[in-house]
Design an enzyme around this catalytic site. Structure first.
Site, PDB file in Angstrom:
ATOM      1  CE  LYS A  81      -4.491   0.750   0.279  1.00 23.94           C
ATOM      2  NZ  LYS A  81      -5.547   0.044  -0.337  1.00 23.94           N
ATOM      3  N   GLY A 181     -21.242   6.503   3.883  1.00 25.04           N
ATOM      4  CA  GLY A 181     -20.273   6.800   2.941  1.00 25.04           C
ATOM      5  C   GLY A 181     -20.683   6.480   1.492  1.00 25.04           C
ATOM      6  CB  VAL A 185     -17.260   1.506  -2.941  1.00 22.80           C
ATOM      7  CG1 VAL A 185     -17.900  -0.222  -2.810  1.00 22.80           C
ATOM      8  CG2 VAL A 185     -15.840   1.255  -3.600  1.00 22.80           C
ATOM      9  CE1 TYR A 187     -25.959   7.447  -6.578  1.00 23.54           C
ATOM     10  CE2 TYR A 187     -24.290   6.708  -8.211  1.00 23.54           C
ATOM     11  CZ  TYR A 187     -25.407   7.221  -7.825  1.00 23.54           C
ATOM     12  OH  TYR A 187     -26.583   7.674  -8.781  1.00 23.54           O
TER      13      TYR A 187
HETATM   14  P1  NAD Z   1     -14.421   7.573  -1.967  1.00 24.17           P
HETATM   15  O1  NAD Z   1     -13.385   8.383  -1.275  1.00 24.17           O
HETATM   16  O2  NAD Z   1     -14.871   7.561  -3.206  1.00 24.17           O
HETATM   17  O3  NAD Z   1     -15.812   7.484  -1.008  1.00 24.17           O
HETATM   18  C1  NAD Z   1     -15.747   7.745   0.725  1.00 24.17           C
HETATM   19  C2  NAD Z   1     -17.081   8.552   0.937  1.00 24.17           C
HETATM   20  O4  NAD Z   1     -17.040   8.602   2.291  1.00 24.17           O
HETATM   21  C3  NAD Z   1     -16.970  10.121   0.584  1.00 24.17           C
HETATM   22  O5  NAD Z   1     -18.160  10.540  -0.197  1.00 24.17           O
HETATM   23  C4  NAD Z   1     -16.646  10.946   1.608  1.00 24.17           C
HETATM   24  O6  NAD Z   1     -17.382  12.164   1.664  1.00 24.17           O
HETATM   25  C5  NAD Z   1     -17.432   9.888   2.600  1.00 24.17           C
HETATM   26  N1  NAD Z   1     -16.970  10.001   4.001  1.00 24.17           N
HETATM   27  C6  NAD Z   1     -15.659  10.234   4.542  1.00 24.17           C
HETATM   28  N2  NAD Z   1     -15.836  10.183   5.697  1.00 24.17           N
HETATM   29  C7  NAD Z   1     -17.067   9.998   6.347  1.00 24.17           C
HETATM   30  C8  NAD Z   1     -17.948   9.673   7.545  1.00 24.17           C
HETATM   31  N3  NAD Z   1     -17.267   9.816   8.727  1.00 24.17           N
HETATM   32  N4  NAD Z   1     -18.886   9.319   7.545  1.00 24.17           N
HETATM   33  C9  NAD Z   1     -19.687   9.441   6.251  1.00 24.17           C
HETATM   34  N5  NAD Z   1     -19.054   9.524   5.154  1.00 24.17           N
HETATM   35  C10 NAD Z   1     -17.757   9.949   5.031  1.00 24.17           C
HETATM   36  O7  NAD Z   1     -13.866   6.168  -1.601  1.00 24.17           O
HETATM   37  P2  NAD Z   1     -14.330   4.702  -1.997  1.00 24.17           P
HETATM   38  O8  NAD Z   1     -13.501   4.349  -3.299  1.00 24.17           O
HETATM   39  O9  NAD Z   1     -15.666   4.627  -2.344  1.00 24.17           O
HETATM   40  O10 NAD Z   1     -13.931   3.591  -0.907  1.00 24.17           O
HETATM   41  C11 NAD Z   1     -14.654   3.617   0.219  1.00 24.17           C
HETATM   42  C12 NAD Z   1     -14.171   2.779   1.306  1.00 24.17           C
HETATM   43  O11 NAD Z   1     -13.761   1.284   0.747  1.00 24.17           O
HETATM   44  C13 NAD Z   1     -12.497   3.138   1.745  1.00 24.17           C
HETATM   45  O12 NAD Z   1     -12.263   2.728   3.010  1.00 24.17           O
HETATM   46  C14 NAD Z   1     -11.733   2.258   0.710  1.00 24.17           C
HETATM   47  O13 NAD Z   1     -10.518   2.075   1.373  1.00 24.17           O
HETATM   48  C15 NAD Z   1     -12.407   0.922   0.673  1.00 24.17           C
HETATM   49  N6  NAD Z   1     -12.067   0.289  -0.638  1.00 24.17           N
HETATM   50  C16 NAD Z   1     -12.401   0.876  -1.921  1.00 24.17           C
HETATM   51  C17 NAD Z   1     -12.248  -0.123  -2.930  1.00 24.17           C
HETATM   52  C18 NAD Z   1     -12.491   0.594  -4.265  1.00 24.17           C
HETATM   53  O14 NAD Z   1     -12.328  -0.173  -5.457  1.00 24.17           O
HETATM   54  N7  NAD Z   1     -12.791   1.846  -4.473  1.00 24.17           N
HETATM   55  C19 NAD Z   1     -11.916  -1.489  -2.926  1.00 24.17           C
HETATM   56  C20 NAD Z   1     -11.579  -1.876  -1.699  1.00 24.17           C
HETATM   57  C21 NAD Z   1     -11.846  -1.281  -0.377  1.00 24.17           C
END
Ligand code: NAD
Length: 345
Positions: A81, A181, A185, A187
């Site tokens: 990472k 959140g 993902v 949404y």
């Molecule tokens: P992202 O940044 O697109 O979305 C995160 C959302 O959470 C944002 O809309 C943000 O405003 C919101 N947020 C932040 N703090 C918050 C809180 N305290 N309460 C409510 N909402 C809050 O990230 P993502 O790509 O959707 O990933 C989300 C999670 O899933 C992360 O932990 C990421 O590491 C994990 N993840 C993502 C993927 C991927 O393919 N994108 C894969 C595996 C794991």
């Protein structure tokens, strides 16, 4: 950084690099946890860390979880990472991303980078200009694009396995989900669940985005704190890690916790408390493996058909973990780590 040495030795980390580029003032850390199954792979997080300690802790924990994620998903990859210090909205620039690409190149392929919170497939184009050790680049530049849609599909499959285990049926229609959140993902997951007939309660720190999503998906709107206490069937953490603590667990009313966020448990003691509360917890690195499975396309490890099959299999893997957990009265999180370690050996 007093915790560094014990963490390194106890948890078997292989390599940690600190990078600084004088010209762009970018600061980054890359953590390689384990490469026994293959080169380490994991996203690059762009985040305004409060301290170097906080960033180091985050990158190490995330890289360790990547090792387990790849092993449980049966991929010939290790865990790594990267984190870049800064606010992605104001501090990110093509020059910094290129400098980051040159850091990755210096590691000679031991670490392959990709998208994570605060970075996008478009950003990876700049990284790619300096290194070939990058996946999830925008499709306009020949990459597999954003892994988030496949992560959401994997979480959706995992949720069905949770419902079947806890309620005897995988049916989503009529079930109530509280999602914390609604980013890339969260949404997409909300949309899949709504299409399947779910009732939704949503929260996000970005109020305008939340309002629009709630209107579109006919969902109830909550604050980031009040979402924990929603009386629902599934609480789905899809924002940042560490949100399931002894304290928040006291407020969670859902009998299932299943979401995309990495490192959901604030500390190891929470896994036991979840079991004692009879809550079914889908270990994060198992249920959110869809993104990692997706980027395996770029490395030619899997073709599209195999990606779909492996993503669907997330549900089956979870069911096996739940069965072993029930039979041995052991937290699902611990069983999932045992599963990964069996594959590593
Ligand atoms: P992202 O940044 O697109 O979305 C995160 C959302 O959470 C944002 O809309 C943000 O405003 C919101 N947020 C932040 N703090 C918050 C809180 N305290 N309460 C409510 N909402 C809050 O990230 P993502 O790509 O959707 O990933 C989300 C999670 O899933 C992360 O932990 C990421 O590491 C994990 N993840 C993502 C993927 C991927 O393919 N994108 C894969 C595996 C794991």
């Amino acid at each position: 950084m007093t915790f560094l040495v014990p963490e390194l030795t106890q948890n078997g980390f292989e390599h940690i690099s600190f990078f600084y580029d004088r010209k762009t003032a970018i600061k980054a850390i890359v953590s390689i946890h384990n490469t026994s199954l293959g080169p380490s792979l994991g996203g690059c997080r762009f985040y305004p860390y409060a301290s170097t300690d906080a960033a180091l802790k985050d990158v190490m924990r995330l890289s360790e979880a990547m090792t387990y994620k790849a092993a449980v998903a049966d991929l010939p990859l290790g865990g790594g990472k990267a984190v870049i210090f800064g606010n992605p909205k104001s501090d990110k620039s093509p020059e910094k991303l290129k400098a980051f690409g040159s850091f990755v190149e210096r590691l000679g392929g031991a670490y392959i980078t990709t998208v994570d919170s605060g970075t996008t497939s478009e950003d990876m184009i700049h990284v790619q200009s300096q290194t070939s050790h990058v996946v999830g680049v925008s499709s306009k530049h020949g990459g597999s694009d954003d892994p988030s849609p496949n992560t959401a599909i994997g979480v959706f499959e995992g949720i069905k396995a949770c419902l079947e285990t806890q309620f005897g049926s995988p049916e989503i229609k009529g079930r109530h989900f509280a999602i914390q959140g609604i980013g890339n993902v969260g949404y997409r997951l909300a949309k899949l669940l709504r299409q399947a007939g779910a009732k939704l309660s949503l929260a996000d720190v970005q109020e305008e985005k939340l309002k629009v999503a709630c209107k579109e998906l006919d969902a109830d709107q909550y604050t980031t704190e009040s979402i924990f206490s929603v009386a629902c069937d599934v609480f789905s953490p899809c924002a940042m890690g560490g949100v399931i603590s002894q304290e928040s667990l006291g407020r969670i009313k859902a009998p299932i916790i299943a979401g995309a966020a990495n490192n959901q448990l604030a500390d190891a003691s929470v896994a036991k408390a979840i079991l004692e509360k009879n809550i079914l917890y889908a270990p994060d690195f198992v249920i959110n493996a869809g993104g990692l499975i997706h980027v395996a396309l770029d490395l030619k490890i899997l073709n599209m058909e195999q990606i779909e099959e492996k993503t669907r299999k997330i549900g089956q893997t979870l069911k096996t973990i739940f069965e072993r957990s029930k039979a041995t009265t052991t937290p699902t999180h611990q069983i999932a780590i045992e599963f990964a370690k069996e594959k590593l050996h």
